[in-house]
Design a protein around this motif. Structure first.
Motif, PDB file in Angstrom:
ATOM      1  N   MET A  40       0.874  -1.183   0.000  1.00 49.46           N
ATOM      2  CA  MET A  40       0.000   0.000   0.000  1.00 49.46           C
ATOM      3  C   MET A  40       0.908   1.230   0.000  1.00 49.46           C
ATOM      4  O   MET A  40       1.892   1.272   0.752  1.00 49.46           O
ATOM      5  N   PHE A  63      -1.788  -0.748  -3.971  1.00 51.26           N
ATOM      6  CA  PHE A  63      -3.045  -0.171  -3.481  1.00 51.26           C
ATOM      7  C   PHE A  63      -2.680   1.238  -3.033  1.00 51.26           C
ATOM      8  O   PHE A  63      -1.815   1.412  -2.173  1.00 51.26           O
ATOM      9  N   ALA A  91      -6.673  -2.210   3.548  1.00 49.55           N
ATOM     10  CA  ALA A  91      -5.413  -2.728   3.022  1.00 49.55           C
ATOM     11  C   ALA A  91      -4.806  -3.781   3.943  1.00 49.55           C
ATOM     12  O   ALA A  91      -4.297  -4.810   3.497  1.00 49.55           O
ATOM     13  N   VAL A  97      -1.830  -6.543   2.981  1.00 52.39           N
ATOM     14  CA  VAL A  97      -0.596  -6.115   2.337  1.00 52.39           C
ATOM     15  C   VAL A  97       0.599  -6.412   3.254  1.00 52.39           C
ATOM     16  O   VAL A  97       0.452  -6.516   4.481  1.00 52.39           O
ATOM     17  N   ILE A 100       3.599  -1.079   3.827  1.00 54.38           N
ATOM     18  CA  ILE A 100       2.951   0.219   3.645  1.00 54.38           C
ATOM     19  C   ILE A 100       4.064   1.244   3.496  1.00 54.38           C
ATOM     20  O   ILE A 100       4.967   1.317   4.344  1.00 54.38           O
TER      21      ILE A 100
ATOM     22  N   CYS B  45      -8.705   3.662  -4.512  1.00 56.46           N
ATOM     23  CA  CYS B  45      -7.371   3.146  -4.173  1.00 56.46           C
ATOM     24  C   CYS B  45      -7.032   1.861  -4.938  1.00 56.46           C
ATOM     25  O   CYS B  45      -5.880   1.438  -4.974  1.00 56.46           O
ATOM     26  N   SER B  47      -5.834  -1.165  -6.922  1.00 53.82           N
ATOM     27  CA  SER B  47      -4.584  -1.305  -7.677  1.00 53.82           C
ATOM     28  C   SER B  47      -4.791  -1.457  -9.174  1.00 53.82           C
ATOM     29  O   SER B  47      -3.850  -1.366  -9.958  1.00 53.82           O
TER      30      SER B  47
END
Lengths: 216, 216, 216, 216
Positions: A40, A63, A91, A97, A100, B45, B47
Motif C-alpha cells: 500500500m 493499493f 489494506a 498487504v 505500507i 485506491c 490497484s
C-alpha cells in the motif's frame, strides 16, 4: 458546460493502443482473481508525485491512497468518517498487504500551507487548515527555525511529517501487531520532484538517503 | 522487519532510465513553476484503477485524490478533519482546476462491502463500514433488487455512487458557483477493469456509455 | 391499395441471384428431408434483432419464434390458443431441438412500454398491455429504482426478462425433463443493437457478459 | 449441461467481421433514431423460411412476427394474452407500418399436423392442436378432397390459410380503417422452400403466381 476533457480521451486512447493492448490478459486475470497487491502506498495528490509513475507500477501491484500531504491520522475509532483510516483498515485486514509506504515529496503545497501562519483559509470551511492541523504544533515549531531557509524548513517538515505518519500508522492495533509479528513492514520515502531523486527512510534513525540503485 | 521493497526500487530504477530520462526537463520546470494541473481526478485506491495509467497522464497533468470507492462527502464545514473535502477545496480554490472527474470502476471492494449486509467489520473501529455509510440507504435499496444478479447490483451501485459523488461535489459552494459560471466542469466515468473499457457519464441523463475513440 | 412492396421484390431478386444460387441444392435437400434444426431461438419482432442475421444462420439451421419482447409464458395447458407455447411444444417434442436460446435486445419497445406507467393503450383491446403483463409485478418493481437512469432500468428489465423466460421454459414438463437428462440446453443472450455486441448469459449466475470470440 | 452453442458463436463472429463491420454506422443510427420499418412480415417459425433471408432484408427494414404456420387470429379483445395480436397492434398503431405481408411456405409442419386427423397430440397440453384449431373446420374440409394428392391438399391449405390470415387481419379495426384510407396494404406470399420460388397473392382473386423479377 464542459464536455468530457479531450486530453483524457486522447490519453485513454493511448492507454488502449499501448499499455492495455500489451497487458489485456493481465487485466482480465486480475478482474477474475481479485486484486492482491502486496504493497500500500500513501502518497500526496500532487500531480508531480504519482506512485505508479515513480515506481513504474502496473495494474494489480499497488493499493494507493492519495490525500493532501500524504498524512496518516491517529487511530480514532470514534464513529466518524475517516477515509484514510478506512483505506488502511482495508489494506491491512482485507488485502493483507505486506508493506505500507508513506511517500512524501518536495514542494508539497499542504506542507507549505501548514508552515505559513499568515495564510488565509481557502474557504470558510477551511478544510485544508483543519486537515493540516493533524500535524498539531509541529509546523509551528519547525517554522520557528529562523536559521534555516524557508526551503530547508519545507523539506524538514515534509520529512518530519513522513516519520509522524509512520508513527501514527503504528497507532492502528492491527498494524502494530502485524509489524511485530514480522508480517508487515512500514517504510518512508521522499521524492524530489525537481531532480527525480528518491530518498528512502532508514527505519532505525529516520534519516533519508538515496539508495544505490545502479545495480538494479 | 522488512527492508524497503525490492520491486519498488526496481520500478524506480525503470522510472529513472525510462520516463524520467525523457522528461527530466519537465520535472525541473514543474518544480520551479509549481503544479498547474487543470484537472482533478477522484479515483479509488484499487490497484487496477490508477488514473495516470488509464489516462496516460504524465507529471503535472492531473491532481489525484484516491480513497476507498471514490466517494465525495457532502460539504460539511463542521470543524472535523475531512481529507477528501480538503483536497477538493485545494484543487478548486488554490489550483483552480477546470475539470473534476469522479472515476469509478468495476468490482470495487468498497461497493461490494456496502452491498453485503452480512459482512462483519474488518475491525472494531469499522472505518470501512462508517466510510461506506456515506452512501446512506442507497446500498440497501439497490441490494433489495433480487431480480438483478449480484454482479448487476454491483455495477448499478458503482454508477449510482458516481452520480451521487457528483451531486455531492455541487454541495460545495465554490464548486457550484464555478460550474454555473462555466469555469468548472464536473464529469463521471466508470472503468471496466476486466475489459479496459472506459464508460463516460452523460451529464444530462446520467447514463454511462462508451465514447467513440476510434478517431482520436 | 398498395401493390406488393417493391423493396421486397428487389430483395427477393437479390436472394435468388445471391444466396439461393449458391445454396439451391441445400434448399432442395431440406425440402425432401424435412427440417432438422438443432436449435430454437425465441427472439423479438424488432427489425434490428433478427437471429438469422446476428448468428449468420442459413436455411435449416434454426427454428425461430418471434414475438414482442421475446417472452415465454408459463406452461398453462388450459385449452386456450397459445402461440409461443405451441412453437415450444413443436420444437421440443417434434423437432427435438438440443438447444433453446432466448434472445433479448437493447431498446426493446415492449420492455419500454412495460416500464412506462403513464403509457396509454395503443387500442381499446390493449393487446400489448396484456401481453407485457406476463411479466407481472416485475416492471413495476424495476421501475421504482429511481436511483438508476431510465436507460439502466431498461437494460436491467430486458435481462431480468430473459432470465424469467428461461425459468418459464422450465415450467414445460418436457423441457425440464430433457434438460435434466442432458438432452436439452437452455441459453440466454442479449444483443446490443447499437454496438452489435452479443452478451451471453452465464447459466449459473444469470449474469450477461461478452464471450471471447477472437479465437473463433 | 450444454454450453452456449459453438455454431451460434461462430456465426456471430461471421456477423461481426462481415455484415456488421460494413453496417455498424447503420446499427448505431437505428439505435438512436428508433426502428422505423415500413413493413411487417408474419411468417412461420420454420428454419427454411426466414423472411430476412428470402427478402434480403437488413437491420431496421422489417418488423417480423413468426409463429407456427404464420396464422393470424380474429381480433378478440377479451383480456387474454395474444402474442400475434399484440405484435399487430404494435406494428400498426405504434410503428405505423405501411404494409403487412403474410408469408406462408411449402411443407409447413403446422399445416401438415392440421391435415392429419390421426395425429396424436405432442403433449397433454396439445398447444399445437389448439393453435391450429384457429383454422376451424377448414383443414377438415380440405382433407376431404380425396381426388387431390396429399401434397396438393397441403399446398392448397397453406394458401387458403394465407388468405384466411389476411381476412382475419381485417377484423382488427385499425387495420381495416387504415387499409380503407389507403395507408396500409395487406399482402400474401407463399415461398416454395424446395425451388426457392416466391408466389405472390393477387389481392383481387386470391390467386398465387410468380412475379416477373427478371428486370429487378
Amino acid at each position: 458546460m464542459h464536455s468530457f476533457p479531450d486530453e483524457l480521451l486522447q490519453g485513454y486512447a493511448n492507454f488502449l493502443s499501448g499499455r492495455f493492448s500489451r497487458e489485456h490478459a493481465r487485466y482480465r486475470e486480475l478482474a477474475q482473481a481479485g486484486q492482491q497487491p502486496t504493497t500500500m502506498i500513501i502518497a500526496c495528490c500532487d500531480s508531480r508525485s504519482a506512485p505508479e509513475t515513480v515506481f513504474d507500477m502496473g495494474p494489480g501491484e499497488v493499493f494507493v491512497l492519495r490525500n493532501v500531504a500524504n498524512l496518516v491520522p491517529l487511530y480514532e475509532p470514534d464513529g466518524g468518517q475517516h477515509g484514510t483510516s478506512a483505506a488502511i483498515e482495508f489494506a491491512v485486514n482485507s488485502l493483507e498487504v505486506e508493506n505500507i509506504l508513506v511517500m512524501g515529496h518536495g514542494r508539497c503545497g499542504g506542507i507549505k500551507a501548514a508552515l505559513d501562519p499568515s495564510m488565509q483559509p481557502l474557504d470558510a470551511g477551511d478544510f485544508i487548515g483543519k486537515w493540516m492541523s493533524m500535524l498539531g504544533p509541529v509546523p509551528g515549531q519547525v517554522g520557528q527555525n529562523s536559521l534555516m531557509t524557508a526551503s530547508e524548513r519545507q523539506t524538514a517538515l515534509e520529512r518530519i511529517s513522513i516519520r509522524n505518519s509512520i508513527t501514527n500508522l503504528r497507532s492502528f492495533p492491527y498494524v502494530r501487531q502485524r509489524e511485530q509479528e514480522g508480517r508487515l513492514g512500514l517504510h518512508g520515502a521522499w521524492f524530489d520532484i525537481s531532480t527525480g531523486e528518491l530518498w528512502v527512510m532508514d527505519p532505525e534513525s529516520g534519516d533519508f538517503s538515496r539508495p544505490d540503485i545502479a545495480a538494479q
